[in-house]
Design an enzyme around this catalytic site. Sequence first.
Site, PDB file in Angstrom:
ATOM      1  N   LYS A  40       0.817  -1.195   0.000  1.00  0.00           N
ATOM      2  CA  LYS A  40       0.000   0.000   0.000  1.00  0.00           C
ATOM      3  C   LYS A  40       0.861   1.260   0.000  1.00  0.00           C
ATOM      4  CE  LYS A  40      -3.350  -2.152   3.179  1.00  0.00           C
ATOM      5  NZ  LYS A  40      -3.887  -2.030   4.566  1.00  0.00           N
ATOM      6  N   GLY A  41       2.119   1.100   0.364  1.00  0.00           N
ATOM      7  CA  GLY A  41       2.955   2.256   0.684  1.00  0.00           C
ATOM      8  C   GLY A  41       3.133   3.279  -0.410  1.00  0.00           C
ATOM      9  N   GLU A  96       7.447   2.266  -6.220  1.00  0.00           N
ATOM     10  CA  GLU A  96       7.640   1.741  -4.855  1.00  0.00           C
ATOM     11  C   GLU A  96       7.849   2.899  -3.887  1.00  0.00           C
ATOM     12  OE1 GLU A  96       7.109  -0.292  -2.670  1.00  0.00           O
ATOM     13  OE2 GLU A  96       8.546  -1.934  -2.713  1.00  0.00           O
ATOM     14  N   ASP A  97       7.478   2.678  -2.636  1.00  0.00           N
ATOM     15  CA  ASP A  97       7.691   3.727  -1.636  1.00  0.00           C
ATOM     16  C   ASP A  97       9.142   3.774  -1.184  1.00  0.00           C
ATOM     17  OD1 ASP A  97       7.531   1.251  -0.376  1.00  0.00           O
ATOM     18  OD2 ASP A  97       6.129   1.874   1.183  1.00  0.00           O
ATOM     19  N   ASP A 100      14.647  -0.863   0.869  1.00  0.00           N
ATOM     20  CA  ASP A 100      15.404  -1.037   2.118  1.00  0.00           C
ATOM     21  C   ASP A 100      16.484  -2.090   1.855  1.00  0.00           C
ATOM     22  OD1 ASP A 100      16.119  -1.052   4.804  1.00  0.00           O
ATOM     23  OD2 ASP A 100      14.374  -2.149   5.478  1.00  0.00           O
ATOM     24  N   PHE A 149      13.948   3.821  10.559  1.00  0.00           N
ATOM     25  CA  PHE A 149      12.587   3.422  10.209  1.00  0.00           C
ATOM     26  C   PHE A 149      11.743   4.676  10.041  1.00  0.00           C
ATOM     27  CE2 PHE A 149       8.288   1.838  10.707  1.00  0.00           C
ATOM     28  CZ  PHE A 149       8.326   0.740   9.867  1.00  0.00           C
ATOM     29  N   VAL A 150      11.197   4.863   8.828  1.00  0.00           N
ATOM     30  CA  VAL A 150      10.441   6.084   8.526  1.00  0.00           C
ATOM     31  C   VAL A 150       8.965   5.780   8.297  1.00  0.00           C
ATOM     32  CG1 VAL A 150      12.406   7.398   7.636  1.00  0.00           C
ATOM     33  CG2 VAL A 150      11.090   5.939   6.071  1.00  0.00           C
ATOM     34  N   ASP A 156       3.817   3.173   6.682  1.00  0.00           N
ATOM     35  CA  ASP A 156       3.114   2.956   7.949  1.00  0.00           C
ATOM     36  C   ASP A 156       3.999   2.356   9.029  1.00  0.00           C
ATOM     37  OD1 ASP A 156       3.373   0.312   6.776  1.00  0.00           O
ATOM     38  OD2 ASP A 156       1.919  -0.359   8.265  1.00  0.00           O
ATOM     39  N   ARG A 162       0.127   6.532   7.562  1.00  0.00           N
ATOM     40  CA  ARG A 162       0.193   6.604   6.096  1.00  0.00           C
ATOM     41  C   ARG A 162      -0.302   7.941   5.552  1.00  0.00           C
ATOM     42  NH1 ARG A 162       1.271   1.457   3.996  1.00  0.00           N
ATOM     43  NH2 ARG A 162       0.343  -0.306   5.091  1.00  0.00           N
TER      44      ARG A 162
HETATM   45  P1  5GP Z   1      12.921  -4.392   1.345  1.00  0.00           P
HETATM   46  O1  5GP Z   1      12.477  -5.686   0.759  1.00  0.00           O
HETATM   47  O2  5GP Z   1      13.613  -3.479   0.356  1.00  0.00           O
HETATM   48  O3  5GP Z   1      13.761  -4.604   2.564  1.00  0.00           O
HETATM   49  O4  5GP Z   1      11.650  -3.672   1.920  1.00  0.00           O
HETATM   50  C1  5GP Z   1      10.745  -3.003   1.149  1.00  0.00           C
HETATM   51  C2  5GP Z   1       9.459  -2.793   1.914  1.00  0.00           C
HETATM   52  O5  5GP Z   1       9.691  -2.787   3.322  1.00  0.00           O
HETATM   53  C3  5GP Z   1       8.871  -1.435   1.605  1.00  0.00           C
HETATM   54  O6  5GP Z   1       8.018  -1.493   0.503  1.00  0.00           O
HETATM   55  C4  5GP Z   1       8.159  -1.111   2.899  1.00  0.00           C
HETATM   56  O7  5GP Z   1       6.870  -1.699   2.864  1.00  0.00           O
HETATM   57  C5  5GP Z   1       8.962  -1.802   3.967  1.00  0.00           C
HETATM   58  N1  5GP Z   1       9.912  -0.879   4.612  1.00  0.00           N
HETATM   59  C6  5GP Z   1      11.260  -0.880   4.498  1.00  0.00           C
HETATM   60  N2  5GP Z   1      11.816   0.110   5.203  1.00  0.00           N
HETATM   61  C7  5GP Z   1      10.775   0.769   5.790  1.00  0.00           C
HETATM   62  C8  5GP Z   1      10.701   1.930   6.647  1.00  0.00           C
HETATM   63  O8  5GP Z   1      11.690   2.581   7.030  1.00  0.00           O
HETATM   64  N3  5GP Z   1       9.454   2.306   7.015  1.00  0.00           N
HETATM   65  C9  5GP Z   1       8.317   1.640   6.640  1.00  0.00           C
HETATM   66  N4  5GP Z   1       7.173   2.118   7.073  1.00  0.00           N
HETATM   67  N5  5GP Z   1       8.367   0.561   5.825  1.00  0.00           N
HETATM   68  C10 5GP Z   1       9.582   0.135   5.409  1.00  0.00           C
END
Ligand code: 5GP
Length: 173
Positions: A40-41, A96-97, A100, A149-150, A156, A162
């Site tokens: 949803k991000g 994508e939001d 990470d 963590f943002v 969210d 959100r």
């Molecule tokens: P990745 O697979 O790159 O580790 O994670 C991607 C997903 O993790 C993002 O689409 C998001 O949903 C979640 N995520 C990663 N870092 C953060 C963060 O700092 N804050 C939030 N709210 N979600 C995060």
Amino acid sequence: MPTVDVLLSADAIQDRIQEMATQINQDYEGETLLLVGVLKGSYLFLADLAKRLTGDVQIDFVQVSSYKGGKSTTGVVQIIKDLDVLIEGRNVLIIEDIVDTGLTLSHLLELLKTRRPKTIRIASLLRKPEALQTPLDVDYVGFDIPKEFVVGYGLDYEERFRNLPFIGIYREP
Ligand code: 5GP
């Protein structure tokens, strides 16, 4: 009570999205483009970006799960909601939001590539370069941010925050 310290203001986010849109408009001039929002991000980013795109644009959504409501990754990526449309032969831009570890998007990218799109690229509003665990080229990045963590602007913590118009660092009391 947890606190949220502003990292990126609403104005800074909107200014950067305009710059990204200008670049995307140039890169896809004369082409049709399918935006694939990762729920949803990405919902606010996709809305604000799409409004500024001037070409022939279509929109679809996919939902994947790798986080189970908390702050740490499980590394397991599942498709919860697949695309409604076929992407063979099309220009796909994944919206994508945040990138990470990069694990979610690299899995999704590999999956969508098997459907033979003409081109497939990634636009992410945020990226945490220090957290990346897999090689992943992000074609359009809004902001590189520290490994914190943002929340806000679509992102969210346990489904809260959100709706914030800015992005902030979430801190436990
Ligand atoms: P990745 O697979 O790159 O580790 O994670 C991607 C997903 O993790 C993002 O689409 C998001 O949903 C979640 N995520 C990663 N870092 C953060 C963060 O700092 N804050 C939030 N709210 N979600 C995060």
